[in-house]
Scaffold this motif. Structure first.
Motif, mmCIF file in Angstrom:
data_model
loop_
_atom_site.group_PDB
_atom_site.id
_atom_site.type_symbol
_atom_site.label_atom_id
_atom_site.label_comp_id
_atom_site.label_asym_id
_atom_site.label_seq_id
_atom_site.Cartn_x
_atom_site.Cartn_y
_atom_site.Cartn_z
ATOM 1 N N ALA A 62 0.804 -1.220 0.000
ATOM 2 C CA ALA A 62 0.000 0.000 0.000
ATOM 3 C C ALA A 62 0.837 1.271 0.000
ATOM 4 O O ALA A 62 0.338 2.334 -0.359
ATOM 5 N N SER A 63 2.094 1.194 0.393
ATOM 6 C CA SER A 63 2.906 2.407 0.484
ATOM 7 C C SER A 63 3.963 2.445 -0.620
ATOM 8 O O SER A 63 4.337 1.410 -1.173
ATOM 9 N N PRO A 64 4.477 3.626 -0.923
ATOM 10 C CA PRO A 64 5.509 3.748 -1.956
ATOM 11 C C PRO A 64 6.739 2.880 -1.650
ATOM 12 O O PRO A 64 7.370 2.363 -2.572
ATOM 13 N N GLU A 65 7.042 2.701 -0.370
ATOM 14 C CA GLU A 65 8.208 1.886 0.012
ATOM 15 C C GLU A 65 8.024 0.412 -0.354
ATOM 16 O O GLU A 65 8.992 -0.323 -0.495
ATOM 17 N N ASP A 66 6.772 -0.039 -0.514
ATOM 18 C CA ASP A 66 6.470 -1.436 -0.846
ATOM 19 C C ASP A 66 6.630 -1.747 -2.326
ATOM 20 O O ASP A 66 6.675 -2.912 -2.718
ATOM 21 N N ILE A 67 6.685 -0.713 -3.162
ATOM 22 C CA ILE A 67 6.639 -0.891 -4.620
ATOM 23 C C ILE A 67 7.802 -1.738 -5.160
ATOM 24 O O ILE A 67 7.556 -2.670 -5.934
ATOM 25 N N SER A 94 0.128 -2.202 -15.219
ATOM 26 C CA SER A 94 0.188 -1.656 -13.856
ATOM 27 C C SER A 94 1.525 -1.961 -13.186
ATOM 28 O O SER A 94 1.982 -1.196 -12.338
ATOM 29 N N ILE A 95 2.169 -3.049 -13.564
ATOM 30 C CA ILE A 95 3.475 -3.405 -13.004
ATOM 31 C C ILE A 95 4.582 -2.682 -13.773
ATOM 32 O O ILE A 95 5.591 -2.286 -13.210
ATOM 33 N N GLU A 96 4.397 -2.530 -15.075
ATOM 34 C CA GLU A 96 5.394 -1.864 -15.918
ATOM 35 C C GLU A 96 5.601 -0.409 -15.520
ATOM 36 O O GLU A 96 6.672 0.137 -15.697
ATOM 37 N N ARG A 97 4.571 0.223 -15.018
ATOM 38 C CA ARG A 97 4.622 1.653 -14.700
ATOM 39 C C ARG A 97 4.836 1.869 -13.205
ATOM 40 O O ARG A 97 3.913 2.218 -12.475
ATOM 41 N N GLU A 98 6.059 1.666 -12.778
ATOM 42 C CA GLU A 98 6.381 1.804 -11.349
ATOM 43 C C GLU A 98 6.060 3.194 -10.822
ATOM 44 O O GLU A 98 5.572 3.337 -9.701
ATOM 45 N N LEU A 101 2.404 3.380 -10.092
ATOM 46 C CA LEU A 101 2.105 2.638 -8.854
ATOM 47 C C LEU A 101 2.480 3.471 -7.634
ATOM 48 O O LEU A 101 1.724 3.545 -6.664
ATOM 49 N N ARG A 102 3.653 4.066 -7.692
ATOM 50 C CA ARG A 102 4.122 4.902 -6.581
ATOM 51 C C ARG A 102 3.171 6.073 -6.345
ATOM 52 O O ARG A 102 2.801 6.383 -5.223
ATOM 53 N N SER A 103 2.721 6.701 -7.422
ATOM 54 C CA SER A 103 1.798 7.825 -7.324
ATOM 55 C C SER A 103 0.464 7.397 -6.698
ATOM 56 O O SER A 103 -0.084 8.089 -5.841
ATOM 57 N N VAL A 104 -0.039 6.263 -7.105
ATOM 58 C CA VAL A 104 -1.296 5.746 -6.554
ATOM 59 C C VAL A 104 -1.109 5.430 -5.066
ATOM 60 O O VAL A 104 -1.975 5.732 -4.244
ATOM 61 N N ALA A 105 0.035 4.860 -4.719
ATOM 62 C CA ALA A 105 0.331 4.553 -3.308
ATOM 63 C C ALA A 105 0.427 5.836 -2.483
ATOM 64 O O ALA A 105 -0.073 5.894 -1.354
ATOM 65 N N GLU A 106 1.064 6.850 -3.025
ATOM 66 C CA GLU A 106 1.198 8.133 -2.310
ATOM 67 C C GLU A 106 -0.161 8.758 -2.012
ATOM 68 O O GLU A 106 -0.314 9.469 -1.036
ATOM 69 N N ARG A 107 -1.135 8.466 -2.827
ATOM 70 C CA ARG A 107 -2.488 9.006 -2.628
ATOM 71 C C ARG A 107 -3.341 8.107 -1.725
ATOM 72 O O ARG A 107 -4.508 8.392 -1.489
ATOM 73 N N GLY A 108 -2.756 7.009 -1.264
ATOM 74 C CA GLY A 108 -3.468 6.109 -0.355
ATOM 75 C C GLY A 108 -4.480 5.205 -1.029
ATOM 76 O O GLY A 108 -5.365 4.656 -0.373
ATOM 77 N N VAL A 126 -3.039 -6.979 -8.160
ATOM 78 C CA VAL A 126 -2.937 -5.526 -8.200
ATOM 79 C C VAL A 126 -4.347 -5.016 -7.960
ATOM 80 O O VAL A 126 -5.281 -5.414 -8.657
ATOM 81 N N GLY A 127 -4.498 -4.159 -6.954
ATOM 82 C CA GLY A 127 -5.819 -3.629 -6.650
ATOM 83 C C GLY A 127 -5.752 -2.221 -6.103
ATOM 84 O O GLY A 127 -4.677 -1.732 -5.731
ATOM 85 N N TYR A 128 -6.914 -1.595 -6.081
ATOM 86 C CA TYR A 128 -7.030 -0.217 -5.630
ATOM 87 C C TYR A 128 -8.257 -0.099 -4.728
ATOM 88 O O TYR A 128 -9.264 -0.763 -4.958
ATOM 89 N N GLN A 129 -8.169 0.734 -3.721
ATOM 90 C CA GLN A 129 -9.260 0.946 -2.780
ATOM 91 C C GLN A 129 -9.686 2.401 -2.844
ATOM 92 O O GLN A 129 -8.861 3.295 -2.688
ATOM 93 N N TYR A 130 -10.976 2.613 -3.092
ATOM 94 C CA TYR A 130 -11.484 3.981 -3.130
ATOM 95 C C TYR A 130 -12.936 3.984 -2.666
ATOM 96 O O TYR A 130 -13.765 3.254 -3.203
ATOM 97 N N ARG A 131 -13.201 4.812 -1.661
ATOM 98 C CA ARG A 131 -14.549 4.993 -1.128
ATOM 99 C C ARG A 131 -15.262 3.678 -0.849
ATOM 100 O O ARG A 131 -16.403 3.465 -1.262
ATOM 101 N N GLY A 132 -14.583 2.783 -0.170
ATOM 102 C CA GLY A 132 -15.211 1.531 0.243
ATOM 103 C C GLY A 132 -15.306 0.466 -0.825
ATOM 104 O O GLY A 132 -15.848 -0.605 -0.587
ATOM 105 N N VAL A 133 -14.772 0.753 -2.024
ATOM 106 C CA VAL A 133 -14.801 -0.230 -3.109
ATOM 107 C C VAL A 133 -13.375 -0.680 -3.403
ATOM 108 O O VAL A 133 -12.486 0.150 -3.631
#
Length: 182
Positions: A62-67, A94-98, A101-108, A126-133
């Motif tokens: 979930a964090s940029p350090e995990d990427i 999604s994996i090719e564009r590190e 991924l980092r930007s998405v992680a920085e936004r939580g 690879v997944g994303y969490q936004y507004r309970g979804v």
């Protein structure tokens, strides 16, 4: 079918959209399945854990350090998946564009997962969490683990985390009608 007053053209016709609503607890989620199916799902996780000396771990990304860890694991998994044999570009974008991924992680928003079997990467999501979804986007598993159903094991373990820790209300599996979505 119209969107904002304009007629929309569905090039591929109607396409199925799969999602699940999650209850308040993992136990409630499991109760939705028939008894035999619940037993089989739990057995899959138990058998894979037993096969690897109870050293089965789901690592949340979930964090940029995990990427860097995630990308390394995902590339290793993809190289041993059916995708490597069948697709010209097996590694998901999604994996090719590190950097993305980092930007998405920085936004939580990043919620990706790696299944480790005795420390070795076996599957990822690879997944994303936004507004309970939770948006389930890309996945792969190392085929050498196929007899242990690593994709199903990882998904069940992720659902347990999402219900318990992430306050997720639903999971969006997106369009297409792949068997695992059923």
């Amino acid at each position: 079918w119209t969107v904002g007053g304009a007629v929309a053209y569905r090039q591929h016709g109607n396409r199925p959209f799969h999602y699940i609503r999650l209850p308040g607890s993992f136990d409630e989620y499991m109760e939705e399945f028939p008894k035999k199916q619940r037993y089989n799902l739990k057995r899959q996780v138990r058998r894979m854990a037993e096969a690897f000396g109870e050293k089965l771990e789901v690592r949340r990304i979930a964090s940029p350090e995990d990427i860097p860890f995630f990308v390394t694991c995902a590339r290793a998994i993809v190289s041993k998946s059916w995708k490597a044999r069948k697709l010209a570009n097996a590694v998901p974008k999604s994996i090719e564009r590190e950097a993305l991924l980092r930007s998405v992680a920085e936004r939580g928003l990043l919620r990706s997962y790696v299944l480790l079997a005795d420390g070795a990467p076996a599957a990822f999501i690879v997944g994303y969490q936004y507004r309970g979804v939770y948006h389930y986007a890309d996945l792969a598993y190392d085929e050498s683990y196929a007899k242990h159903s690593p994709g199903a094991v990882l998904l069940l373990m992720v659902i347990e985390q999402l219900v318990g820790k992430e306050s997720t209300q639903s999971i969006n599996f997106g369009i297409t009608d792949a068997q695992f979505k059923h």
